[in-house]
Enzyme design. Sequence first.
Site, PDB file in Angstrom:
ATOM      1  N   HIS A  90       0.834  -1.207   0.000  1.00 48.96           N
ATOM      2  CA  HIS A  90       0.000   0.000   0.000  1.00 48.96           C
ATOM      3  C   HIS A  90       0.875   1.266   0.000  1.00 48.96           C
ATOM      4  O   HIS A  90       0.537   2.267  -0.624  1.00 48.96           O
ATOM      5  CB  HIS A  90      -0.958   0.014   1.195  1.00 48.96           C
ATOM      6  CG  HIS A  90      -1.831  -1.208   1.269  1.00 48.96           C
ATOM      7  ND1 HIS A  90      -2.538  -1.546   2.385  1.00 48.96           N
ATOM      8  CD2 HIS A  90      -2.098  -2.174   0.350  1.00 48.96           C
ATOM      9  CE1 HIS A  90      -3.197  -2.674   2.163  1.00 48.96           C
ATOM     10  NE2 HIS A  90      -2.941  -3.080   0.934  1.00 48.96           N
ATOM     11  N   HIS A 247      -9.453  -2.136  -4.489  1.00 48.73           N
ATOM     12  CA  HIS A 247      -8.319  -2.470  -3.627  1.00 48.73           C
ATOM     13  C   HIS A 247      -7.371  -3.457  -4.318  1.00 48.73           C
ATOM     14  O   HIS A 247      -6.149  -3.350  -4.175  1.00 48.73           O
ATOM     15  CB  HIS A 247      -8.753  -3.018  -2.269  1.00 48.73           C
ATOM     16  CG  HIS A 247      -7.579  -3.180  -1.365  1.00 48.73           C
ATOM     17  ND1 HIS A 247      -6.979  -2.118  -0.725  1.00 48.73           N
ATOM     18  CD2 HIS A 247      -6.801  -4.261  -1.097  1.00 48.73           C
ATOM     19  CE1 HIS A 247      -5.913  -2.538  -0.085  1.00 48.73           C
ATOM     20  NE2 HIS A 247      -5.778  -3.839  -0.293  1.00 48.73           N
ATOM     21  N   ASP A 251      -3.442  -3.003  -4.922  1.00 52.68           N
ATOM     22  CA  ASP A 251      -2.411  -4.009  -4.599  1.00 52.68           C
ATOM     23  C   ASP A 251      -1.521  -4.276  -5.813  1.00 52.68           C
ATOM     24  O   ASP A 251      -0.299  -4.416  -5.677  1.00 52.68           O
ATOM     25  CB  ASP A 251      -3.066  -5.333  -4.172  1.00 52.68           C
ATOM     26  CG  ASP A 251      -3.511  -5.323  -2.719  1.00 52.68           C
ATOM     27  OD1 ASP A 251      -3.045  -4.468  -1.940  1.00 52.68           O
ATOM     28  OD2 ASP A 251      -4.332  -6.192  -2.356  1.00 52.68           O
ATOM     29  N   HIS A 274      -1.180 -11.050  -4.740  1.00 48.20           N
ATOM     30  CA  HIS A 274       0.263 -10.817  -4.568  1.00 48.20           C
ATOM     31  C   HIS A 274       1.117 -11.926  -5.190  1.00 48.20           C
ATOM     32  O   HIS A 274       2.151 -11.666  -5.789  1.00 48.20           O
ATOM     33  CB  HIS A 274       0.597 -10.689  -3.080  1.00 48.20           C
ATOM     34  CG  HIS A 274      -0.193  -9.623  -2.392  1.00 48.20           C
ATOM     35  ND1 HIS A 274      -0.200  -8.317  -2.821  1.00 48.20           N
ATOM     36  CD2 HIS A 274      -1.018  -9.666  -1.313  1.00 48.20           C
ATOM     37  CE1 HIS A 274      -0.980  -7.611  -2.029  1.00 48.20           C
ATOM     38  NE2 HIS A 274      -1.484  -8.402  -1.117  1.00 48.20           N
TER      39      HIS A 274
END
Length: 313
Positions: A90, A247, A251, A274
């Site tokens: 972030h 969001h 990411d 991720h």
Amino acid sequence: MSDKFQNTGLSYFQHTLADSFTCVGRGLHSGLKVVMTVMPAEAETGYLFVRRDVHGSKNEIPARWYMVTDTHLSTTISNSMGVRVSTIEHLLAALHSCGVDNALIVLDAPEVPIMDGSSKPFVDIIKRLGTVQQKAERRAVLIRQTVSVSESNRSASLEPSPVPWIDMEIDFDSEIIGRQKLSLPLTQGIFDKEIANARTFGFEEQVETLKELGFAQGSSLCNAILISDSKIVNMEGLRHRDEFVRHKFLDAVGDLALAGGYIIGQFSGRCSGHHLNNLLLRELMTNEQSRMYMTLRQAEAFWKARLVHAVNS
Ligand SMILES: [Zn+2]
């Protein structure tokens, strides 16, 4: 003559912060209290984390794709001595999208403070402090050929595009989330307005298991959206109807900031997180045909020549 990359308004030159800032908070997963100071750094430093609670010469961890050692629930980087920093994405999304190329990030715990679960607190302070231009030219990673990675129903790819672009789609077996899509060019203005304040999220039925496993120790309704069956537990509700895909977009921006330059290409993620984001960077960097390292100015010239050629042929 312009000294900006026309497709995003980014300067051709590297920038660092005009001044330092300090954030105090807790790590989302470790729950540990952390004091983090983000400072200006010399050109060509990139993003360099320093664990000041670790003594000795090996407390530095450069934020690069090949330093990623864990992608479960957040992105973690570690150095050769096993000194690590987690949940960097972030903060990196904020620095990268605000046009900060070089920063020294000094912290006294193994996790970046979660703040409100989004990038907005970092973006607000970076914008308030401002940035300063440096002498070195900005680095770019130009996508020449499509690369992709996939695992079961998840995939991620990077393909040639003169405009940096993120295309994200998620599909959760949850009435509240379901299928959400978002496709936007990656400019500072768009990140600030559409993406920066989107918070991380979790499901109430998983919280207990996560906590037993040592994760989400610092999670609360102040730093994450909590979903319970078909409702949002947070009193204030959502910041966007589709805050969840926003969001995941955020990411991806943070994870791709580990490339070591501005990616000139289009990222497409289908339920990617991720793990796949980092796998994609590894695939890109090992496949020499798929990318070229150059300056942002050279990337602009590359695409101008190519587009003129396409018009003339
Ligand atoms: Zn996140």
